[in-house]
Motif scaffolding. Structure first.
Motif, PDB file in Angstrom:
ATOM      1  N   VAL A 285       0.838  -1.203   0.000  1.00 28.95           N
ATOM      2  CA  VAL A 285       0.000   0.000   0.000  1.00 28.95           C
ATOM      3  C   VAL A 285       0.876   1.257   0.000  1.00 28.95           C
ATOM      4  CG1 VAL A 285      -1.718   1.313   1.281  1.00 28.95           C
ATOM      5  CG2 VAL A 285      -1.911  -1.175   1.144  1.00 28.95           C
ATOM      6  N   ALA A 286       1.916   1.251   0.841  1.00 24.05           N
ATOM      7  CA  ALA A 286       2.807   2.412   0.892  1.00 24.05           C
ATOM      8  C   ALA A 286       3.480   2.640  -0.457  1.00 24.05           C
ATOM      9  CB  ALA A 286       3.864   2.214   1.984  1.00 24.05           C
ATOM     10  N   TYR A 287       3.917   1.561  -1.101  1.00 27.43           N
ATOM     11  CA  TYR A 287       4.582   1.687  -2.396  1.00 27.43           C
ATOM     12  C   TYR A 287       3.608   2.166  -3.461  1.00 27.43           C
ATOM     13  CZ  TYR A 287       7.582   0.540  -6.375  1.00 27.43           C
ATOM     14  OH  TYR A 287       8.334   0.610  -7.525  1.00 27.43           O
ATOM     15  N   GLY A 288       2.360   1.685  -3.401  1.00 24.77           N
ATOM     16  CA  GLY A 288       1.360   2.127  -4.366  1.00 24.77           C
ATOM     17  C   GLY A 288       1.108   3.618  -4.273  1.00 24.77           C
ATOM     18  N   GLY A 292       2.469   6.175  -7.123  1.00 25.70           N
ATOM     19  CA  GLY A 292       1.456   6.990  -7.793  1.00 25.70           C
ATOM     20  C   GLY A 292       1.830   8.457  -7.803  1.00 25.70           C
ATOM     21  N   THR A 293       2.362   8.947  -6.671  1.00 22.85           N
ATOM     22  CA  THR A 293       2.778  10.351  -6.612  1.00 22.85           C
ATOM     23  C   THR A 293       4.080  10.583  -7.368  1.00 22.85           C
ATOM     24  OG1 THR A 293       3.875   9.943  -4.478  1.00 22.85           O
ATOM     25  CG2 THR A 293       1.616  10.754  -4.422  1.00 22.85           C
ATOM     26  N   VAL A 294       4.925   9.539  -7.454  1.00 23.90           N
ATOM     27  CA  VAL A 294       6.169   9.655  -8.237  1.00 23.90           C
ATOM     28  C   VAL A 294       5.836   9.878  -9.711  1.00 23.90           C
ATOM     29  CG1 VAL A 294       8.115   8.309  -9.137  1.00 23.90           C
ATOM     30  CG2 VAL A 294       7.709   8.403  -6.684  1.00 23.90           C
ATOM     31  N   VAL A 295       4.782   9.223 -10.202  1.00 22.03           N
ATOM     32  CA  VAL A 295       4.345   9.414 -11.588  1.00 22.03           C
ATOM     33  C   VAL A 295       3.635  10.755 -11.746  1.00 22.03           C
ATOM     34  CG1 VAL A 295       2.811   8.529 -13.395  1.00 22.03           C
ATOM     35  CG2 VAL A 295       4.176   6.942 -12.028  1.00 22.03           C
ATOM     36  N   LEU A 296       2.822  11.117 -10.761  1.00 22.64           N
ATOM     37  CA  LEU A 296       1.998  12.318 -10.865  1.00 22.64           C
ATOM     38  C   LEU A 296       2.818  13.599 -10.853  1.00 22.64           C
ATOM     39  CD1 LEU A 296      -0.773  13.732 -10.829  1.00 22.64           C
ATOM     40  CD2 LEU A 296      -0.735  13.539  -8.329  1.00 22.64           C
ATOM     41  N   LEU A 297       3.810  13.692  -9.982  1.00 21.45           N
ATOM     42  CA  LEU A 297       4.548  14.945  -9.815  1.00 21.45           C
ATOM     43  C   LEU A 297       5.208  15.421 -11.114  1.00 21.45           C
ATOM     44  CD1 LEU A 297       5.347  17.160  -7.827  1.00 21.45           C
ATOM     45  CD2 LEU A 297       7.366  15.796  -7.216  1.00 21.45           C
ATOM     46  N   PRO A 298       6.013  14.595 -11.813  1.00 20.61           N
ATOM     47  CA  PRO A 298       6.601  15.082 -13.081  1.00 20.61           C
ATOM     48  C   PRO A 298       5.563  15.364 -14.160  1.00 20.61           C
ATOM     49  CG  PRO A 298       7.116  12.759 -12.742  1.00 20.61           C
ATOM     50  CD  PRO A 298       6.535  13.258 -11.473  1.00 20.61           C
ATOM     51  N   LEU A 299       4.454  14.603 -14.171  1.00 22.62           N
ATOM     52  CA  LEU A 299       3.393  14.882 -15.142  1.00 22.62           C
ATOM     53  C   LEU A 299       2.785  16.261 -14.891  1.00 22.62           C
ATOM     54  CD1 LEU A 299       1.438  11.507 -15.506  1.00 22.62           C
ATOM     55  CD2 LEU A 299       2.729  12.692 -17.279  1.00 22.62           C
ATOM     56  N   TRP A 300       2.535  16.575 -13.637  1.00 22.21           N
ATOM     57  CA  TRP A 300       1.994  17.890 -13.282  1.00 22.21           C
ATOM     58  C   TRP A 300       2.975  19.003 -13.634  1.00 22.21           C
ATOM     59  CZ3 TRP A 300       3.729  21.023  -8.955  1.00 22.21           C
ATOM     60  CH2 TRP A 300       2.975  22.192  -8.778  1.00 22.21           C
ATOM     61  N   SER A 413       2.295  -4.892  -8.066  1.00 20.94           N
ATOM     62  CA  SER A 413       0.895  -4.774  -8.481  1.00 20.94           C
ATOM     63  C   SER A 413       0.296  -3.487  -7.940  1.00 20.94           C
ATOM     64  CB  SER A 413       0.085  -5.977  -7.986  1.00 20.94           C
ATOM     65  OG  SER A 413       0.514  -7.166  -8.589  1.00 20.94           O
ATOM     66  N   PHE A 414       0.555  -3.217  -6.669  1.00 27.52           N
ATOM     67  CA  PHE A 414       0.031  -1.998  -6.072  1.00 27.52           C
ATOM     68  C   PHE A 414       0.691  -0.763  -6.690  1.00 27.52           C
ATOM     69  CE2 PHE A 414      -2.097  -4.639  -3.125  1.00 27.52           C
ATOM     70  CZ  PHE A 414      -3.012  -3.853  -2.434  1.00 27.52           C
ATOM     71  N   GLY A 415       1.955  -0.900  -7.125  1.00 25.49           N
ATOM     72  CA  GLY A 415       2.603   0.211  -7.814  1.00 25.49           C
ATOM     73  C   GLY A 415       1.910   0.523  -9.127  1.00 25.49           C
ATOM     74  N   ALA A 416       1.573  -0.531  -9.887  1.00 24.10           N
ATOM     75  CA  ALA A 416       0.853  -0.343 -11.156  1.00 24.10           C
ATOM     76  C   ALA A 416      -0.548   0.193 -10.914  1.00 24.10           C
ATOM     77  CB  ALA A 416       0.784  -1.669 -11.915  1.00 24.10           C
ATOM     78  N   PHE A 417      -1.223  -0.375  -9.921  1.00 26.54           N
ATOM     79  CA  PHE A 417      -2.566   0.091  -9.613  1.00 26.54           C
ATOM     80  C   PHE A 417      -2.534   1.524  -9.090  1.00 26.54           C
ATOM     81  CE2 PHE A 417      -3.518  -4.627  -8.513  1.00 26.54           C
ATOM     82  CZ  PHE A 417      -3.536  -4.935  -9.861  1.00 26.54           C
ATOM     83  N   GLY A 418      -1.514   1.840  -8.299  1.00 23.94           N
ATOM     84  CA  GLY A 418      -1.374   3.199  -7.776  1.00 23.94           C
ATOM     85  C   GLY A 418      -1.198   4.217  -8.887  1.00 23.94           C
ATOM     86  N   THR A 419      -0.433   3.841  -9.920  1.00 19.11           N
ATOM     87  CA  THR A 419      -0.247   4.724 -11.080  1.00 19.11           C
ATOM     88  C   THR A 419      -1.572   4.977 -11.786  1.00 19.11           C
ATOM     89  OG1 THR A 419       2.012   3.925 -11.418  1.00 19.11           O
ATOM     90  CG2 THR A 419       0.940   4.985 -13.287  1.00 19.11           C
ATOM     91  N   SER A 420      -2.324   3.891 -12.029  1.00 21.91           N
ATOM     92  CA  SER A 420      -3.609   4.022 -12.721  1.00 21.91           C
ATOM     93  C   SER A 420      -4.593   4.859 -11.912  1.00 21.91           C
ATOM     94  CB  SER A 420      -4.197   2.637 -12.980  1.00 21.91           C
ATOM     95  OG  SER A 420      -3.401   1.907 -13.879  1.00 21.91           O
ATOM     96  N   VAL A 421      -4.670   4.574 -10.612  1.00 32.01           N
ATOM     97  CA  VAL A 421      -5.609   5.308  -9.763  1.00 32.01           C
ATOM     98  C   VAL A 421      -5.229   6.781  -9.694  1.00 32.01           C
ATOM     99  CG1 VAL A 421      -6.438   5.580  -7.397  1.00 32.01           C
ATOM    100  CG2 VAL A 421      -6.283   3.293  -8.406  1.00 32.01           C
ATOM    101  N   ALA A 422      -3.930   7.077  -9.520  1.00 33.85           N
ATOM    102  CA  ALA A 422      -3.481   8.466  -9.399  1.00 33.85           C
ATOM    103  C   ALA A 422      -3.792   9.264 -10.665  1.00 33.85           C
ATOM    104  CB  ALA A 422      -1.987   8.522  -9.097  1.00 33.85           C
TER     105      ALA A 422
END
Length: 519
Positions: A285-288, A292-300, A413-422
């Motif tokens: 859960v922590a990694y997800g 998710g925020t690791v992907v979101l921050l550079p995109l933003w 899996s949670f990392g991939a799901f975290g990316t999609s959810v974020a």
């Protein structure tokens, strides 16, 4: 029924052999983890070159992560069939080949296919590098071995955006894959040279074809549902409903089959151990949330704040400073400190970082963005190694490859799901905020009329003035959406503090009281 050969115990490596082995294993892990983040800031470049949207481009990340997640839990079974050293070396060499193919992909469809293959062959690399690293060091230095191993898993997500951005801006995106070729070849050669005479025992286990098929179906269906949901308006779409039903039904059958089969492809009985379950789920859960925020921050930063890929990478890179400095310290502390205390401190820091980021606005300067990033490095150093220590505590050596593979499967899996959810929540909340902000933009509103007149006074037509205002609103809406996600992340990290304390304390030597009682 195949009989298991007695597990072979090898003495720890010494001197230059241990050093070279550590470097080889670390280089392979670095290359693997790098590929899960290097494409983050390169998505706009890849999408533009291949003529697709940035949303479609995120499949470059999730396709690798899902395939990697599916193959991870197979590590234990494959190790017993092939041997951990041979499997590790073959995994590295096939990863090199698929990386080369990714660079040559002429379309998004081909790139996704090669990324799926790349993720699939990469599965055993991380858990087996973990297993081989632990076997290379004396048990008294297990904490330091995990710390050295995790250094690469911490540095790679930092180096990925930085390196990916620099390559995208100065060369072309295929080079983010080509750089794996020399690194992988050297790592495979060195690992074979050091570990070829330390092979694990093998046995001819039958293939759990049903379990493997169910695993592939439910993970793939669930991930496609997450990725397609935002495009198809979620459960208003029959396709999404069908994917959800397939994912749920096959997951239930997968659990039943794996718990009752004589030779399951995934050892779900590990979840009977409290520390494995708590450590595995907390880390996942922590990694997800983190990824998710690791992907979101550079995109933003790129799509909203106008940063280039290189500049976005430079802004996110300082997260590695404290992570690199403090990880060896955490490794030493594990010998004397309760890992739950270290994880608690890490989650508290993650919560503070997320809360600081929830205050970002469109006027945020470099200093405002970088300070939380630097602080986050301390949390990265203190949460990964202790949670891995909790997860693997008290396990027999022959169960570690299966446990490491399964725990990394859940984490990835949670990392991939975290990316999609974020990314999904970001887009949905952006649309919502945009609609709310535009409610007051209408003729007769004094502020709106004044803004339009001011822009027209600068030579813009009415249409150009309205377009400029709309762009400003979109920028504000995207920023508000990102801060919503950071605020939610704050609460999740605080809740995880309570979860980690459900694990049993670990005695000296790495055994939990639960495991000790079992023996």
């Amino acid at each position: 029924m195949a009989q298991a050969a007695p597990p072979k115990e090898y003495p720890p490596l010494e001197g230059s052999q241990r050093t070279l082995g550590t470097i080889a294993l670390s280089a392979a892990v670095f290359m693997n983890v790098l590929d899960s983040s290097i494409a983050n800031v390169s998505i706009p470049a890849i999408a533009g070159d291949l003529g697709v949207s940035s949303s479609q481009g995120t499949w470059v990340i999730t396709s690798f992560a899902v395939a990697n997640a599916i193959s991870l839990p197979l590590t234990g079974w494959l190790t017993q069939r092939i041997g951990q050293v041979r499997l590790f070396v073959w995994s590295v060499l096939l990863f090199v080949l698929t990386s080369w193919l990714c660079g040559f992909a002429p379309s998004l469809e081909m790139l996704i296919l090669f990324r799926v293959l790349q993720g699939a062959v990469a599965g055993p690399m991380i858990p087996l590098s973990q297993t081989l690293m632990l076997a290379s060091y004396p048990k008294a230095k297990a904490g330091m071995a995990l710390a050295l191993w995790s250094m690469t898993t911490l540095v790679a997500p930092v180096a990925g955006p930085l390196l990916g951005g620099w390559i995208s801006d100065n060369y072309s995106w295929p080079w983010i894959f080509y750089i794996n070729v020399p690194v992988g070849l050297v790592a495979a050669w060195a690992a074979w040279r050091i570990y070829q005479h330390r092979e694990s025992a093998t046995r001819n286990l039958p293939i759990d074809k049903v379990g493997l098929a169910l695993l592939v179906i439910w993970v793939a269906a669930f991930q496609i549902m997450l990725d397609k949901g935002k495009e198809l308006e979620w459960f208003q779409s029959g396709e999404i409903i069908l994917l959800a039903v397939i994912a749920f039904v096959t997951f239930v059958f997968f659990l039943i089959w794996e718990l009752t089969d004589k030779h399951p492809i995934v050892d779900l009985r590990l979840f009977a151990l409290r520390n494995f379950t708590i450590g595995c789920m907390t880390l996942a859960v922590a990694y997800g949330v983190f990824f998710g925020t690791v992907v979101l921050l550079p995109l933003w930063l790129q799509t909203t704040m106008g940063y280039t890929a290189t500049y976005a990478g430079l802004v996110t890179a300082p997260v590695g400073i404290l992570a690199i400095i403090l990880t060896p310290v955490v490794g030493k502390l594990l010998a004397t400190q309760d890992p739950r205390r270290l994880v608690t401190a890490a989650f508290a820091v993650f919560a503070v970082v997320s809360y600081l980021r929830s205050g970002f606005n469109t006027q945020a300067d470099i200093r405002t963005i970088v300070i939380p990033t630097i602080i986050q490095g301390a949390a990265m150093a203190a949460f990964f190694v202790p949670l891995v220590s909790i997860t693997l505590s008290g396990l027999a050596p022959e169960r570690i490859p299966s446990a490491a593979g399964l725990s990394n499967f859940v984490r990835m899996s949670f990392g991939a799901f975290g990316t999609s959810v974020a990314t999904t929540v970001w887009e949905d909340r952006t649309t919502l905020h945009h609609a709310q902000l535009t409610e007051s933009i209408h003729p007769g509103n004094p502020v709106a009329d004044q803004a339009i007149q001011g822009l027209q006074a600068r030579g813009l037509s009415l249409e150009q003035a309205l377009s400029t205002i709309n762009n400003l609103i979109q920028q504000q809406a995207a920023t508000l959406s990102a801060t919503d996600i950071f605020y939610i992340s704050t609460g999740i990290f605080l809740l995880l503090i309570g979860l980690v304390w459900l694990a049993r304390p670990i005695r000296a030597g790495g055994a939990s009281k639960e495991a000790a009682g079992a023996h």
